[in-house]
Design a protein around this motif. Structure first.
Motif, mmCIF file in Angstrom:
data_model
loop_
_atom_site.group_PDB
_atom_site.id
_atom_site.type_symbol
_atom_site.label_atom_id
_atom_site.label_comp_id
_atom_site.label_asym_id
_atom_site.label_seq_id
_atom_site.Cartn_x
_atom_site.Cartn_y
_atom_site.Cartn_z
ATOM 1 N N PHE A 120 -47.822 55.148 -20.497
ATOM 2 C CA PHE A 120 -46.085 55.175 -20.436
ATOM 3 C C PHE A 120 -45.666 54.519 -21.802
ATOM 4 O O PHE A 120 -44.785 55.173 -22.228
ATOM 5 N N VAL A 121 -46.163 53.511 -22.024
ATOM 6 C CA VAL A 121 -45.556 52.684 -23.336
ATOM 7 C C VAL A 121 -45.707 53.683 -24.461
ATOM 8 O O VAL A 121 -44.729 54.180 -25.251
ATOM 9 N N ARG A 122 -47.056 54.210 -24.618
ATOM 10 C CA ARG A 122 -47.476 54.930 -25.883
ATOM 11 C C ARG A 122 -46.451 56.458 -25.703
ATOM 12 O O ARG A 122 -45.864 56.820 -26.830
ATOM 13 N N GLU A 123 -46.474 56.938 -24.677
ATOM 14 C CA GLU A 123 -45.668 58.309 -24.526
ATOM 15 C C GLU A 123 -44.282 58.176 -24.642
ATOM 16 O O GLU A 123 -43.518 58.935 -25.609
ATOM 17 N N ALA A 124 -43.635 56.896 -24.007
ATOM 18 C CA ALA A 124 -42.001 56.962 -24.387
ATOM 19 C C ALA A 124 -41.834 56.460 -25.626
ATOM 20 O O ALA A 124 -41.016 57.142 -26.133
ATOM 21 N N ARG A 125 -42.785 55.810 -26.524
ATOM 22 C CA ARG A 125 -42.406 55.439 -27.990
ATOM 23 C C ARG A 125 -42.634 56.655 -28.648
ATOM 24 O O ARG A 125 -41.582 56.904 -29.505
ATOM 25 N N ALA A 126 -43.603 57.596 -28.423
ATOM 26 C CA ALA A 126 -43.618 58.661 -29.032
ATOM 27 C C ALA A 126 -42.623 59.520 -28.859
ATOM 28 O O ALA A 126 -42.139 60.278 -30.126
ATOM 29 N N MET A 127 -42.165 59.847 -27.672
ATOM 30 C CA MET A 127 -40.872 60.685 -27.600
ATOM 31 C C MET A 127 -39.599 60.302 -28.144
ATOM 32 O O MET A 127 -39.015 60.824 -28.995
ATOM 33 N N HIS A 128 -39.514 58.879 -28.229
ATOM 34 C CA HIS A 128 -38.384 58.266 -28.895
ATOM 35 C C HIS A 128 -38.386 58.271 -30.397
ATOM 36 O O HIS A 128 -37.295 58.556 -30.996
ATOM 37 N N LEU A 129 -39.554 58.474 -30.858
ATOM 38 C CA LEU A 129 -39.606 58.333 -32.268
ATOM 39 C C LEU A 129 -39.827 59.754 -32.783
ATOM 40 O O LEU A 129 -39.934 60.209 -34.199
ATOM 41 N N GLY A 130 -40.025 60.921 -31.716
ATOM 42 C CA GLY A 130 -39.810 62.258 -32.183
ATOM 43 C C GLY A 130 -41.143 62.629 -32.403
ATOM 44 O O GLY A 130 -41.376 63.880 -32.939
ATOM 45 N N GLU A 131 -42.219 62.203 -32.280
ATOM 46 C CA GLU A 131 -43.663 62.538 -32.468
ATOM 47 C C GLU A 131 -44.254 63.059 -31.163
ATOM 48 O O GLU A 131 -45.368 63.733 -31.246
ATOM 49 N N ALA A 132 -43.478 63.342 -30.251
ATOM 50 C CA ALA A 132 -43.698 64.251 -29.030
ATOM 51 C C ALA A 132 -42.578 64.848 -28.308
ATOM 52 O O ALA A 132 -41.417 64.185 -28.552
ATOM 53 N N PRO A 133 -42.918 65.993 -27.776
ATOM 54 C CA PRO A 133 -41.517 66.414 -27.283
ATOM 55 C C PRO A 133 -41.133 65.623 -26.090
ATOM 56 O O PRO A 133 -41.960 65.033 -25.265
ATOM 57 N N GLU A 134 -39.727 65.554 -26.003
ATOM 58 C CA GLU A 134 -38.994 64.958 -24.853
ATOM 59 C C GLU A 134 -39.351 65.674 -23.443
ATOM 60 O O GLU A 134 -39.258 66.861 -23.312
ATOM 61 N N ARG A 135 -39.575 64.665 -22.481
ATOM 62 C CA ARG A 135 -39.689 65.113 -21.148
ATOM 63 C C ARG A 135 -39.471 63.910 -20.296
ATOM 64 O O ARG A 135 -39.567 62.706 -20.650
ATOM 65 N N ALA A 136 -39.290 64.002 -18.855
ATOM 66 C CA ALA A 136 -39.080 63.075 -18.087
ATOM 67 C C ALA A 136 -40.518 62.757 -17.646
ATOM 68 O O ALA A 136 -41.545 63.381 -17.420
ATOM 69 N N ILE A 137 -40.758 61.239 -17.839
ATOM 70 C CA ILE A 137 -42.152 60.765 -17.499
ATOM 71 C C ILE A 137 -41.908 59.454 -16.586
ATOM 72 O O ILE A 137 -40.870 59.066 -16.381
ATOM 73 N N HIS A 138 -43.002 58.999 -15.712
ATOM 74 C CA HIS A 138 -43.124 57.675 -15.243
ATOM 75 C C HIS A 138 -44.430 57.351 -15.073
ATOM 76 O O HIS A 138 -45.341 58.045 -15.439
ATOM 77 N N GLY A 139 -44.647 55.930 -15.106
ATOM 78 C CA GLY A 139 -45.773 55.408 -15.337
ATOM 79 C C GLY A 139 -45.652 54.012 -15.183
ATOM 80 O O GLY A 139 -44.747 53.431 -14.352
ATOM 81 N N GLU A 140 -46.762 53.303 -15.826
ATOM 82 C CA GLU A 140 -46.748 51.681 -15.589
ATOM 83 C C GLU A 140 -46.742 51.093 -16.918
ATOM 84 O O GLU A 140 -47.297 51.590 -18.133
#
Length: 168
Positions: A120-140
């Motif tokens: 979750f932390v890696r995915e959320a940070r990557a979306m915020h920095l524009g390194e990954a496409p934005e999408r709704a996620i949930h995790g731990e």
């Protein structure tokens, strides 16, 4: 904490939580426990059924064995979601309004977002920095990692339930 079913002199029934049985007795004797309906201070404990949790090996209400808790060597992860807010779990048969609302929230989160688990932390940070496409996620996420995301301006939200997965 202990929950009591209470009844006032006018016959109104309501529930309330107390720090201990002694705390209830002390507050009631001082007239500090009042009816949630009429405000009367003549309140007594009502007859109530005990809440008994089945053993760990017992079968849940939906016919599946309850998951055994995993031994934790590190701090327990905190469920989180970003930017929108997990499977079957503790609220499989909700009984009260709050539990029904939480079950509905859980269902919407699971239907409308991707579970990314401990990533979750890696995915959320990557979306915020524009390194990954934005999408709704949930995790731990660990609490300290979630704090770092918030300090970085990443929109995250703690969820009021645990993901419905085995943690082996």
């Amino acid at each position: 904490m202990i929950q009591y079913s209470l009844k006032c002199a006018d016959g109104h029934s309501f529930d309330s939580w107390f720090q201990s049985a002694a705390a209830f007795d002390k507050l009631a004797a001082a007239g500090m426990v009042s009816c949630a309906v009429c405000g009367g201070t003549q309140v007594d404990k009502a007859i109530m059924a005990p809440r008994v949790r089945p053993g760990r090996k017992a079968v849940s209400g939906v016919g599946e064995p309850e998951p055994e808790p995993a031994a934790a060597a590190a701090p327990a992860p905190v469920p989180a979601a970003a930017p929108a807010a997990s499977g079957p779990g503790m609220l499989s048969r909700p009984s009260g309004e709050v539990e029904k609302a939480l079950a509905e929230l859980r269902k919407k989160v699971e239907e409308n977002s991707d579970y990314v688990g401990n990533n979750f932390v890696r995915e959320a940070r990557a979306m915020h920095l524009g390194e990954a496409p934005e999408r709704a996620i949930h995790g731990e996420a660990k609490l300290e990692d979630a704090r770092e995301l918030i300090e970085e301006g990443v929109p995250v939200l703690p969820l009021p339930f645990r993901p419905g997965r085995k943690s082996n």
